[in-house]
Design an enzyme around this catalytic site. Structure first.
Site, PDB file in Angstrom:
ATOM      1  N   ASP A  85       0.826  -1.205   0.000  1.00 11.70           N
ATOM      2  CA  ASP A  85       0.000   0.000   0.000  1.00 11.70           C
ATOM      3  C   ASP A  85       0.860   1.255   0.000  1.00 11.70           C
ATOM      4  OD1 ASP A  85      -2.743  -0.681  -0.189  1.00 11.70           O
ATOM      5  OD2 ASP A  85      -2.566  -1.661   1.753  1.00 11.70           O
ATOM      6  N   CYS A 143       6.449  -5.870   6.245  1.00 14.19           N
ATOM      7  CA  CYS A 143       5.651  -7.057   5.927  1.00 14.19           C
ATOM      8  C   CYS A 143       5.048  -7.000   4.526  1.00 14.19           C
ATOM      9  CB  CYS A 143       4.561  -7.287   6.970  1.00 14.19           C
ATOM     10  SG  CYS A 143       3.370  -5.952   7.058  1.00 14.19           S
TER      11      CYS A 143
HETATM   12  C1  PEP Z   1       0.809  -3.941   2.594  1.00 10.34           C
HETATM   13  O1  PEP Z   1       0.024  -3.044   2.289  1.00 10.34           O
HETATM   14  O2  PEP Z   1       1.995  -3.967   2.229  1.00 10.34           O
HETATM   15  C2  PEP Z   1       0.358  -5.069   3.440  1.00 10.34           C
HETATM   16  C3  PEP Z   1       1.207  -5.922   3.952  1.00 10.34           C
HETATM   17  O3  PEP Z   1      -0.984  -5.225   3.617  1.00 10.34           O
HETATM   18  P1  PEP Z   1      -1.958  -5.788   2.470  1.00 10.34           P
HETATM   19  O4  PEP Z   1      -1.094  -6.304   1.354  1.00 10.34           O
HETATM   20  O5  PEP Z   1      -2.794  -6.858   3.078  1.00 10.34           O
HETATM   21  O6  PEP Z   1      -2.742  -4.586   2.099  1.00 10.34           O
HETATM   22 MG    MG Z   2      -1.931  -2.977   3.108  1.00  7.96          MG
END
Ligand code: PEP
Ligand code: MG
Length: 548
Positions: A462, A509
């Site tokens: 994101d 992450c």
């Molecule tokens: C991200 O945004 O990098 C994240 C780990 O969350 P998601 O991919 O579930 O939006």
């Molecule tokens: Mg995310």
């Protein structure tokens, strides 16, 4: 069927580096949008009328069974669904699209989108709730229509390569993994949730940039994620050469995995002495075995919304508690970071009638939604708190942009703690609370936010989309997200400095955590933790051990 169609190679962006050989199976939404030659207006109308009758019969059967099993009140929903199948507004919309030459699937889908969208935007909560019912009956009609597709029927129990215009995360989590060889989609990008799931499942996927028609439904195809290609209707020789190559790759991958396995227990410390915790991203308890077998030091991101996406109503506190407790216990004292519900944008559930938004990725998602749906949010917070009595559980808030949001969430967490104390239920009073850095706002405000929380984890998927103004679902800007990473890396570096100055810790992450070309850079930033899908853990550990 294979012999009737010409061999054709379609290009795209590969996810993972695996390969698969098998029959294609089109998902009905794809058929609806890509159907090139319908059966003509009369033919499509006849298919639609046939579907209506079949779904009416099935609903009436379900209604009777439900009345006997759970009582007339609870079976009321089926009466509403039966009424909707006679609803003039819905039928007229479908008829108009059929008259315009759309396929039966296309007409149902268009009417479903339009009518459910209008209902969801109404103020009256009763009428708003009907939006989900419209989507439900229309999806039953679509299932029936796609059930008429012989190729799809033939393949249901055989291993197959799934082709879809796009796959929503809820469709992806609902797929039977035992027979799925790979995905091919026309929408999405390497950062979309579907791609992330494909990586976690360890299956090859392709986001196509070229088109092909559903006439190829049921034919054999060769999916090569490494080269980003899909060969449709290949010759016998091509099939056997590809099968030999896949088998060889699998053998080499197995040898490599055996070698990497010796690193499982080894702490990931750089040559310069910096320890990086190697955590796993998981979607639920079913992925814990894989994480442990790859030597995860903990869970850095439990995407809690996947459980919500797999159900047709919100899970209650007990169900959530049991699921989180299982994860906490199986991780035996290793840290488990549970991210609170991140619904919204591409992750939609039918039972929450959310307003229709022009730009859902910039709308009500993550904590923004949870702070409005407080009952739902508090059920989850209490479940996480109760699980914290059974292991080292931490709670992480998604989509934060301000200190005020964190404070509002902390107030709710404090209320939930009080409620549990009154009930006499155990929880860890010092449970760590962290936030995700997924927005430039959170990265810029790290200094202030560090005073409010115990830890941070960077969601680069994101953060890339919001920093570059490039929709992570949009294949046309996927290249930009792949090549223009410097602004995001600088934000992470600045955030890491600000957080460390205040004695905090920071993990990553998002998918960039698994990019081995960036590992040295993250180590230079003194990032404390990297969290990736289980299949990437050991290679990442090896890379960290080789860093300066
Ligand atoms: C991200 O945004 O990098 C994240 C780990 O969350 P998601 O991919 O579930 O939006
Ligand atoms: Mg995310």
């Amino acid at each position: 069927m294979t012999t009737h169609l010409k061999t054709k190679v379609v290009r795209g962006t590969g996810i993972g580096d695996g390969c698969a050989i098998g029959n294609l199976r089109f998902l009905h939404t794809s058929i609806a949008k890509t159907r090139e030659k319908g059966m003509g207006i009369d033919g499509e109308r006849a298919r639609f009328l046939d579907a209506i009758e079949a779904v009416k019969r099935s609903i009436s059967h379900l209604q009777k069974t439900a009345e006997e099993d759970i009582g007339a009140d609870a079976a009321e929903i089926f009466a509403i669904h039966a009424m909707l199948l006679e609803d003039e507004d819905l039928l007229e919309r479908i008829e108009a699209s059929l008259g315009d030459g759309l396929s039966a699937e296309g007409a149902v889908e268009a009417a479903s989108d339009a009518l459910s969208g209008e209902l969801a935007a109404l103020d009256d909560p009763y009428l708003r709730a009907r939006a989900a019912d419209v989507r439900d009956v229309c999806s039953q009609l679509l299932s029936h229509l796609s059930g008429k597709n012989e190729a799809a029927d033939e393949n249901t129990s055989k291993p197959y390569i799934l082709v879809a215009e796009d796959l929503t995360p809820s469709q992806t989590v609902g797929l039977d993994r035992s027979t799925l060889l790979g995905f091919v989609t026309f929408e999405g990008s390497p950062n979309s949730h579907t791609a992330i799931l494909a990586r976690a499942m360890g299956i090859p996927a392709l986001v196509c940039t070229g088109e092909f028609s559903n006439l190829y439904d049921g034919t054999v195809a060769l999916l090569d994620a490494a080269s980003g290609s899909l060969t449709l209707s290949p010759s016998e020789e091509e099939q056997s050469a590809f099968a030999t190559r896949c088998a060889k790759n699998a053998e080499m991958a197995q040898e490599r995995e055996q070698k990497l396995h010796t690193l499982r227990e080894m702490p990931a410390v750089t040559m310069g002495g910096h320890r990086v915790l190697m955590y796993a991203n998981v979607g639920g308890e079913e992925e814990i075995d894989a994480a442990l077998s790859q030597g995860a030091d903990g869970i850095g991101l439990l995407r809690s919304e996947f459980l919500y996406l797999s159900l047709d109503r919100a899970p209650d506190e007990e169900q959530l508690y049991h699921s989180y407790r299982t994860v906490a216990e199986r991780m035996q004292g290793r840290r488990v970071v549970i991210r609170t519900l991140d619904i919204g944008a591409d992750k939609q559930v039918s039972y929450l009638t959310l307003p229709r938004e022009e730009n859902p990725a910039l709308g009500l998602r993550g904590v923004r939604l949870c702070l409005r749906e407080r009952t739902l949010f508090c059920e989850q917070i209490r479940a996480i708190l109760r699980a914290s009595a059974h292991g080292k559980v931490a709670l992480m808030l998604p989509m934060i942009v301000s200190v005020e949001e964190v404070r509002a969430c902390r107030e709710l967490i404090a209320e939930c703690m009080q409620a549990l104390s009154l009930r006499g239920q155990d929880y860890d009073k010092d449970m760590e609370i962290g936030i995700m850095i997924e927005t430039p706002a959170a990265a810029i405000l790290c200094r202030e936010l560090a005073a409010e929380v115990d830890f941070f984890s960077v969601g680069t998927n994101d953060l890339l989309q919001y920093t570059l103004a490039a929709d992570r679902q949009n294949p046309h800007v996927a290249e930009l997200c792949r090549t223009c990473r410097e602004p995001v890396l600088r934000l992470v570096a600045a955030a890491s400095d600000a957080i460390h100055e205040r004695g905090g810790w920071i993990g990553i992450c998002g998918e960039l955590a698994a990019d081995l070309s960036l590992t040295q850079r993250f180590c230079d930033m003194r990032v404390d933790e990297l969290s990736v899908s289980a299949p990437y853990l050991l290679e990442l550990r090896e890379r960290v051990l080789a860093c300066q």
